[in-house]
Design an enzyme around this catalytic site. Structure first.
Site, PDB file in Angstrom:
ATOM      1  N   CYS A  37       0.838  -1.208   0.000  1.00 23.43           N
ATOM      2  CA  CYS A  37       0.000   0.000   0.000  1.00 23.43           C
ATOM      3  C   CYS A  37       0.873   1.257   0.000  1.00 23.43           C
ATOM      4  CB  CYS A  37      -0.921  -0.029   1.225  1.00 23.43           C
ATOM      5  SG  CYS A  37      -1.797   1.509   1.537  1.00 23.43           S
ATOM      6  N   CYS A  40       0.034   3.923   2.513  1.00 24.63           N
ATOM      7  CA  CYS A  40       0.466   3.496   3.852  1.00 24.63           C
ATOM      8  C   CYS A  40       1.904   3.920   4.099  1.00 24.63           C
ATOM      9  CB  CYS A  40       0.344   1.979   3.998  1.00 24.63           C
ATOM     10  SG  CYS A  40      -1.334   1.331   3.929  1.00 24.63           S
TER      11      CYS A  40
END
Length: 287
Positions: A37, A40
């Protein structure tokens, strides 16, 4: 991964102790993330930096959702990153995506105690003890030292109500900051003010009892007696009176009996044996 004491990796094995149990001591911010991600990876260093800047006022707990899929499913994580804030054993707020730092700070400040919170807590204790002068001094000190404390307007309204300016306090409660809209203390204050306002210029309690004894259909006397009971903390008697009013005169005060019972439930925090008992009685009477 930072080695900061304010950042910790969390797994299914330690989630209970670190997040749920730990959130009774201080807020715990849980970052649900994954290696694949990209947002993230953008968010992670910012959260770690904030954890250190806030110097232990919250703990940052990191959950790798690829390794802890059961945890992610348990807390309803459907997109990454998702960041949830835990207090007193439960998730109380969350955001999704890599928000800008100012928005994350705003999110944190809604939940993380400020130094001036102690002053307001002490002021509320003094209000409960009827020490209005002492409470006023602490509220004024907070206004000087930390005027941005989101809980300050609530304390000011509580003082206003304690000083007897019920009408102004009731008119002002809907202007409180949006962060306080769902605060249990606001619901409690609104309910207290509703009953206190009803007693403005009301006859003495004994006179109302005489009226009700003379005329069992005197709805105004029944409602005002309930208000007196609420303000002295006799919630069971208040609920009895309001239930009878709801049963026999739904038109009085636009269903004041039912609305009054709901207000008492708010005063009691919405749970407990008394609330459960009278909620069942209310539903039986309605249906």
């Amino acid at each position: 991964m930072t080695h900061s004491p304010n950042v910790v990796i969390v797994t299914a094995e330690n989630f209970q102790s670190i997040v749920l149990d730990g959130s009774f001591d201080r807020p715990v911010l849980v970052d649900f993330w994954a290696d694949w991600c990209a947002p993230c990876r953008m968010l992670m260093p910012m959260l770690a930096k904030l954890a250190d800047e806030y110097d232990g006022r919250f703990l940052l707990a990191k959950v790798n959702t690829e390794e802890e899929q059961a945890l992610a499913a348990q807390f309803g994580i459907r997109s990454l990153p998702t960041v949830q804030l835990f207090r007193e054993g439960r998730a109380v707020d969350q955001f999704m995506g890599a928000l800008p730092e100012p928005q994350i700070r705003e999110f944190l400040d809604r939940h993380i105690p400020r130094e001036s919170d102690g002053l307001l807590t002490q002021a509320q204790r003094l209000l409960a003890a009827s020490d209005l002068d002492g409470a006023r001094k602490l509220i004024e000190q907070t206004r000087t030292e930390d005027p941005d404390n989101v809980r300050l307007p609530l304390a000011e309204l509580q003082l206003m109500a304690a000083e007897g300016d019920v009408t102004t306090a009731l008119e002002s409660i809907d202007a409180l900051p949006i962060e306080l809209i769902n605060d249990p203390e606001v619901a409690t204050l609104r309910s207290q003010l509703r009953f206190a306002s009803a007693l403005t210029d009301a006859p003495p309690e004994n006179a109302l009892k005489d009226r009700l004894q003379t005329n069992a259909k005197d709805s105004e006397a029944r409602y005002l007696l309930a208000a007196y009971c609420v303000l002295r903390g006799d919630h069971a008697s208040a609920l009895d009176l309001l239930l009878e009013l709801m049963k026999h005169d739904r038109a009085y005060g636009e269903d004041a009996g039912r609305k009054g019972m709901l207000a008492v439930f708010d005063l009691l925090g919405g749970n407990g044996d008394l609330v459960a008992n009278y909620r069942a009685k209310m539903m039986n009477a309605l249906y």
